[in-house]
Write an enzyme that holds these catalytic residues in place. Structure first.
Site, PDB file in Angstrom:
ATOM      1  N   CYS A 157       0.844  -1.187   0.000  1.00 33.17           N
ATOM      2  CA  CYS A 157       0.000   0.000   0.000  1.00 33.17           C
ATOM      3  C   CYS A 157       0.891   1.251   0.000  1.00 33.17           C
ATOM      4  CB  CYS A 157      -0.936   0.096   1.195  1.00 33.17           C
ATOM      5  SG  CYS A 157      -2.175  -1.186   1.223  1.00 33.17           S
ATOM      6  N   ARG A 189       4.265  -0.463  -4.640  1.00 31.03           N
ATOM      7  CA  ARG A 189       3.893  -0.925  -3.297  1.00 31.03           C
ATOM      8  C   ARG A 189       2.543  -1.612  -3.275  1.00 31.03           C
ATOM      9  NH1 ARG A 189       6.926   1.872   0.649  1.00 31.03           N
ATOM     10  NH2 ARG A 189       5.425   1.213   2.200  1.00 31.03           N
ATOM     11  N   TRP A 214      -2.719  -2.756  -1.752  1.00 31.94           N
ATOM     12  CA  TRP A 214      -2.324  -4.162  -1.829  1.00 31.94           C
ATOM     13  C   TRP A 214      -3.220  -4.852  -0.813  1.00 31.94           C
ATOM     14  CZ3 TRP A 214      -0.538  -8.125   1.216  1.00 31.94           C
ATOM     15  CH2 TRP A 214       0.080  -9.192   0.562  1.00 31.94           C
ATOM     16  N   ASN A 265      -2.125   2.405   5.451  1.00 32.36           N
ATOM     17  CA  ASN A 265      -1.217   1.322   5.065  1.00 32.36           C
ATOM     18  C   ASN A 265      -0.890   0.565   6.339  1.00 32.36           C
ATOM     19  OD1 ASN A 265       0.923  -0.295   4.226  1.00 32.36           O
ATOM     20  ND2 ASN A 265       2.408   1.369   4.334  1.00 32.36           N
ATOM     21  N   GLY A 266      -1.185  -0.748   6.361  1.00 29.74           N
ATOM     22  CA  GLY A 266      -0.922  -1.536   7.563  1.00 29.74           C
ATOM     23  C   GLY A 266      -2.080  -2.479   7.826  1.00 29.74           C
ATOM     24  N   GLU A 289      17.568 -18.214  -5.516  1.00 30.13           N
ATOM     25  CA  GLU A 289      17.183 -16.879  -5.977  1.00 30.13           C
ATOM     26  C   GLU A 289      16.719 -16.932  -7.437  1.00 30.13           C
ATOM     27  OE1 GLU A 289      16.419 -14.198  -4.690  1.00 30.13           O
ATOM     28  OE2 GLU A 289      16.670 -12.692  -6.253  1.00 30.13           O
ATOM     29  N   LYS A 342      13.037 -15.742  -8.653  1.00 29.29           N
ATOM     30  CA  LYS A 342      12.804 -14.719  -9.696  1.00 29.29           C
ATOM     31  C   LYS A 342      11.805 -15.241 -10.721  1.00 29.29           C
ATOM     32  CE  LYS A 342      13.882 -11.957  -8.230  1.00 29.29           C
ATOM     33  NZ  LYS A 342      14.420 -11.672  -7.004  1.00 29.29           N
ATOM     34  N   GLU A 360       8.256 -15.454  -9.251  1.00 30.66           N
ATOM     35  CA  GLU A 360       7.667 -14.141  -8.961  1.00 30.66           C
ATOM     36  C   GLU A 360       7.061 -13.484 -10.192  1.00 30.66           C
ATOM     37  OE1 GLU A 360      10.036 -11.882  -5.415  1.00 30.66           O
ATOM     38  OE2 GLU A 360      11.210 -12.283  -7.205  1.00 30.66           O
ATOM     39  N   HIS A 375      17.474 -37.079  -3.650  1.00 35.67           N
ATOM     40  CA  HIS A 375      16.612 -37.417  -2.513  1.00 35.67           C
ATOM     41  C   HIS A 375      15.183 -36.949  -2.743  1.00 35.67           C
ATOM     42  CE1 HIS A 375      20.081 -38.768  -0.311  1.00 35.67           C
ATOM     43  NE2 HIS A 375      20.694 -37.623  -0.574  1.00 35.67           N
ATOM     44  N   LYS A 386       6.342  -4.831  -3.074  1.00 28.49           N
ATOM     45  CA  LYS A 386       7.786  -4.644  -2.919  1.00 28.49           C
ATOM     46  C   LYS A 386       8.158  -4.410  -1.465  1.00 28.49           C
ATOM     47  CE  LYS A 386      11.790  -3.198  -4.991  1.00 28.49           C
ATOM     48  NZ  LYS A 386      12.226  -4.576  -5.120  1.00 28.49           N
TER      49      LYS A 386
HETATM   50  C1  G6P Z   1       9.038  -8.726  -0.745  1.00 29.65           C
HETATM   51  C2  G6P Z   1       9.700  -8.326  -2.056  1.00 29.65           C
HETATM   52  C3  G6P Z   1      10.993  -9.100  -2.228  1.00 29.65           C
HETATM   53  C4  G6P Z   1      11.913  -8.869  -1.034  1.00 29.65           C
HETATM   54  C5  G6P Z   1      11.205  -9.203   0.288  1.00 29.65           C
HETATM   55  C6  G6P Z   1      12.006  -8.698   1.461  1.00 29.65           C
HETATM   56  O1  G6P Z   1       8.610 -10.033  -0.811  1.00 29.65           O
HETATM   57  O2  G6P Z   1       8.826  -8.578  -3.145  1.00 29.65           O
HETATM   58  O3  G6P Z   1      11.654  -8.671  -3.409  1.00 29.65           O
HETATM   59  O4  G6P Z   1      13.041  -9.670  -1.157  1.00 29.65           O
HETATM   60  O5  G6P Z   1       9.937  -8.540   0.350  1.00 29.65           O
HETATM   61  O6  G6P Z   1      12.038  -7.297   1.408  1.00 29.65           O
HETATM   62  P1  G6P Z   1      13.178  -6.378   1.974  1.00 29.65           P
HETATM   63  O7  G6P Z   1      12.772  -4.996   1.539  1.00 29.65           O
HETATM   64  O8  G6P Z   1      13.165  -6.538   3.452  1.00 29.65           O
HETATM   65  O9  G6P Z   1      14.464  -6.798   1.364  1.00 29.65           O
END
Ligand code: G6P
Length: 614
Positions: free
Chosen positions: A2, A27, A75, A101-102, A487, A491, A494, A510, A609
Site C-alpha cells: 500500500c 507498493r 495491496w 497502510n498496515g 534466488e 525470480k 515471482e 533425494h 515490494k
Molecule cells: C518482498 C519483495 C521481495 C523482497 C522481500 C524482502 O517479498 O517482493 O523482493 O526480497 O519482500 O524485502 P526487503 O525490503 O526486506 O528486502
C-alpha cells in the site's frame, strides 16, 4: 505494501497525488483512490479497481478540484480488490475520509462495537473500521479531529500509516504512524505526505520521517506540528534526500526490472566506492571501526531477512564463516520473531532489507535488541525504519529499486556482505594481507565482468523463448551457488508464475529427481572449481533422465558444456564471487520468460515490494 500520498498547499492536489501514486505503484496496484476537499467545501472520494491508469480514466469526468487531498494505492489484506474495498474510506456521515497502510489486528472487535452503536459498513476492510472509530469519538466527545484520532489510535492494535481529511476543516491533514512508514515533504507553503521519499523528490528535498506513535498535524495556516499519541510536542530533525529523479524513472528501458538488471555494474561500483581503496589493498567500514568490540569478538552472527534478502543472507553466512571463522545462522525474520531464540549479549544480528520497512524484519530486530544482541543493518532505502532501528550498519547504495522482483539490491547486498566479511576477517587476522589483496582485486573486477555477462542479453532472450511454455523448472547449485539457485527459482516464480524449485545439486537424488523427464528444464549453476566433478555427476543424472539442462559455466569449460543442452558462460573469478556473476543470467532468463508470457514484469500479481504487514 500500500502506498499513501497527501498534499496541502496552493496547487491543485489531484495531479500531484496521481503522480505520487504512480511513483508508489510498486507498493500496491490492485486498486487506487483519491480524496480532495474542493472550494465549495465538498469532500470527494473517487476510487477504481486496478492500476493508477484505471483511476485516472475514471477521474476524467469528475470534479477533482481542491488544494488539499490524500490518495492511496492498495495491496489487499482484508477484502478482495474492488472499488468498495479501495481507499480512501468515508466515515458513515461522509465528513471524514481516510487512507491507511498496515493492518488493524483488532478490527473485528472494534467493528462489532461500532455496529452495536449503529454504524454501518460498506467494505470488508479493517481501514473502514478506523475511520468510523474516529468519527465515533468525534461525535461522542464533540471533539476536533485530532483528539478523535488520538482516542481512536489508543484503541488500535496493529500497524498503520494513516492520513485523514475532515470536510469541516479544509485546511488540515492529520497523519500518524506505527510500524508503517510515513514521510512528510516540506515545501514552500506546501506539504507533501508519502510512504517513501520517491513521490516527494520533484517538489522538495527536505523530509521528516515520522516515528512510531507520532501524529502530524499539517495545517495550511499554522504549518506542521508533530506530537506523540499522548499529545507531547516532538522536535524532528529534517533530513535531506539526495534522490536523483532519473533514478526513479525507466530511462528508455521497457521495464524497471530490465533497467535495474543493467544498472548492476554501476551499482556495485557505487557500493564499493569509499570502502575499498582503488589499489585494492584496504577495505574499511566505519561501522566496523566504531563497533569493533561487538563485531570482532562476537560469539555468533545471526542473519535475519525475508525473500531475496534472505538468499543474500545465505551467501553472507558462507562468506563470514569462510573468511572470519565466526559461526553464522540464517533465519527467516518471520520465524525468528516468534521463535523464542537463544540470543543475547555477545551475539550480533545482521538484518538485511532492501526496503528497510519489512514488518517481520523490523520485529526480529526489536526482539534481538530486547534480548541484548547487537544489531547491524544492511539496507538500501536511506532513512528507512530498519536503518533507523539498528545500532549500526551499511547502506548498499544501489539507488531506488522499483521493479517488485529484486535484482540490483540482491547483488548490492552480496557485495556489502563480501566486503564486510573481508573487513572483519582482516581485523581478526583470519586472512592475510596477501589474501585480502587478491580477494579485493577480484571484487573490484566484478563490475566489468558483470557487464560482459550482460552483453549476452540477446542470446539469453532467444533462449528464453524456448521455455515460455514450461510448467516447472528446477534450479541447482552447490556451496556459494546454492543460494543463487534459490534466488533464480524465486525470480522465475515471482514474475512468470512458472513453478520453480531451487535445490542444492546433490540433494536432487533425494526427491526432486523423480520430477525429471524430457519436459523438465533444469538450470545448473556449475561454476564450482572445488566440486566440479560432483556437479558434473549431478548433471549426468539429469541427462540420463532426458531432462533439459541449461548450465551456467565458466568461459572455456569444455566438459559440462558438451554434455548439456544450453550453455551460458561467465568470465572467470574467485569461487566466492560467482554468485555476483551467476545471478545476472538467471535474472535475465526470468525476465525474458515473463516478457514472452506477456506478464506484468514490474508489478507481478499478488506481490508487493515493501511488505509492511505480517
Ligand atoms: C518482498 C519483495 C521481495 C523482497 C522481500 C524482502 O517479498 O517482493 O523482493 O526480497 O519482500 O524485502 P526487503 O525490503 O526486506 O528486502
Amino acid at each position: 505494501m500500500c502506498g499513501i500520498v497527501g498534499y496541502i498547499g496552493m496547487q491543485e492536489a489531484c495531479p500531484i497525488l496521481i503522480k505520487g501514486l504512480r511513483r508508489l505503484e510498486y507498493r500496491g496496484y490492485d486498486s487506487a483512490g483519491v480524496s480532495m476537499i474542493n472550494e465549495k467545501g465538498e469532500l470527494n472520494v473517487f476510487k477504481a479497481k486496478g492500476k493508477v491508469d484505471d483511476l485516472e480514466a475514471f477521474l476524467s469526468d469528475k470534479d477533482i478540484s481542491g488544494t488539499i487531498g490524500i490518495a492511496h494505492t492498495r495491496w489487499a489484506t482484508h477484502g478482495i480488490p474492488c472499488r468498495e474495498n479501495a481507499h480512501p474510506h468515508f466515515s458513515s456521515s461522509g465528513t471524514l475520509s481516510l487512507i491507511h497502510n498496515g493492518i488493524i489486528e483488532n478490527y473485528a472487535t472494534l467493528k462489532e462495537r461500532l455496529i452495536e452503536k449503529g454504524f454501518t459498513f460498506v467494505s470488508d476492510t479493517d481501514t473502514e473500521v478506523l475511520v468510523q472509530l474516529i468519527e465515533y469519538y468525534k461525535l461522542e466527545y464533540k471533539s476536533d479531529l485530532l483528539s478523535a484520532v488520538q482516542r481512536a489510535l489508543a484503541q488500535v492494535i496493529g500497524a498503520y500509516a494513516i492520513a485523514v481529511l475532515d470536510k469541516n476543516n479544509p485546511d488540515e491533514i492529520i497523519a500518524a504512524r506505527k510500524a508503517s512508514p510515513l514521510a512528510i515533504g516540506l515545501g514552500e507553503g506546501e506539504y507533501f505526505l508519502a510512504s517513501d521519499a520517491t513521490p516527494l523528490v520533484e517538489y522538495t528535498h527536505k523530509v521528516i520521517y515520522l516515528d512510531d506513535d507520532e501524529i502530524a498535524v499539517i495545517n495550511r495556516n499554522s504549518g506542521l506540528q508533530i506530537i506523540t499519541l499522548q499529545g507531547q510536542a516532538v522536535n524532528h530533525e529534517v533530513s535531506e534526500i539526495n534522490l536523483d529523479l532519473g533514478a526513479i524513472e525507466k530511462g528508455g528501458y521497457e521495464h524497471f526490472m530490465l533497467k535495474e538488471i543493467f544498472e548492476q555494474p554501476d551499482c556495485l561500483v557505487n557500493c564499493m566506492r569509499g570502502r575499498i581503496n582503488p589499489e585494492g589493498t584496504i577495505v574499511r567500514f566505519s561501522s566496523v571501526i566504531d563497533n569493533a568490540e561487538q563485531l570482532l569478538n562476537a560469539r555468533r552472527y545471526i542473519i535475519v531477512a525475508c525473500g531475496t534478502s534472505w538468499h543474500a543472507g545465505l551467501i553472507g553466512k558462507t562468506l563470514i564463516e569462510n573468511f572470519c571463522r565466526i559461526p553464522v545462522e540464517v533465519a527467516y525474520a518471520s520465524e525468528f520473531r516468534y521463535s523464542n531464540p537463544v540470543i543475547g549479549n555477545g551475539d550480533v544480528v545482521i538484518a538485511i532489507s532492501q526496503s528497510g520497512e519489512t514488518a517481520d524484519t523490523l520485529a526480529a530486530i526489536e526482539l534481538a535488541r530486547s534480548r541484548g544482541a547487537f544489531v547491524y543493518g544492511i539496507v538500501n532505502s536511506v532513512g528507512s525504519s530498519i536503518a533507523r532501528n539498528t545500532q549500526t550498519g551499511s547502506y548498499i547504495h544501489v539507488g531506488p529499486e522499483i521493479g517488485v522482483a529484486s535484482t540490483k539490491a540482491f547483488t548490492g547486498q552480496v557485495t556489502v556482505l563480501t566486503m564486510l566479511a573481508l573487513c572483519i576477517a582482516k581485523e581478526r587476522n583470519t586472512i592475510t594481507q596477501a589474501e585480502l589483496e587478491e580477494a579485493l582485486g577480484e571484487l573490484l573486477a566484478i563490475p566489468g565482468k558483470m557487464a560482459e555477462v550482460l552483453s549476452q542479453n540477446d542470446a539469453i532472450a532467444s533462449l528464453s523463448r524456448t521455455f515460455t511454455y514450461a510448467q516447472n523448472f528446477i534450479y541447482l547449485g552447490r556451496g556459494y551457488n546454492y543460494p543463487v539457485a534459490l534466488e533464480g527459482a524465486l525470480k522465475l516464480k515471482e514474475i512468470s508464475y512458472i513453478h520453480a524449485e531451487g535445490y542444492p545439486a546433490a540433494e536432487m537424488k533425494h526427491g526432486p529427481i523423480a520430477l525429471v523427464d524430457a519436459e523438465m528444464p533444469v538450470v545448473v549453476v556449475a561454476t564450482n572449481k572445488l566440486l566440479y566433478d560432483k556437479v558434473l555427476s549431478n548433471i549426468q543424472e539429469i541427462k540420463a533422465r532426458q531432462g533439459k539442462v541449461i548450465a551456467i559455466v565458466v568461459k572455456g569449460d569444455d566438459t559440462i558444456s558438451k554434455l548439456v543442452d544450453y550453455v551460458i558462460e561467465l568470465p572467470e573469478t574467485a569461487e566466492f564471487l560467482y554468485p555476483l556473476l551467476a545471478s545476472v543470467p538467471l535474472q535475465l532468463l526470468a525476465y525474458h520468460i515473463a516478457v514472452c508470457k506477456g506478464k506484468n514484469v514490474d508489478q507481478p500479481r499478488n506481490l508487493a515490494k515493501s511488505v509492511t504487514v505480517e
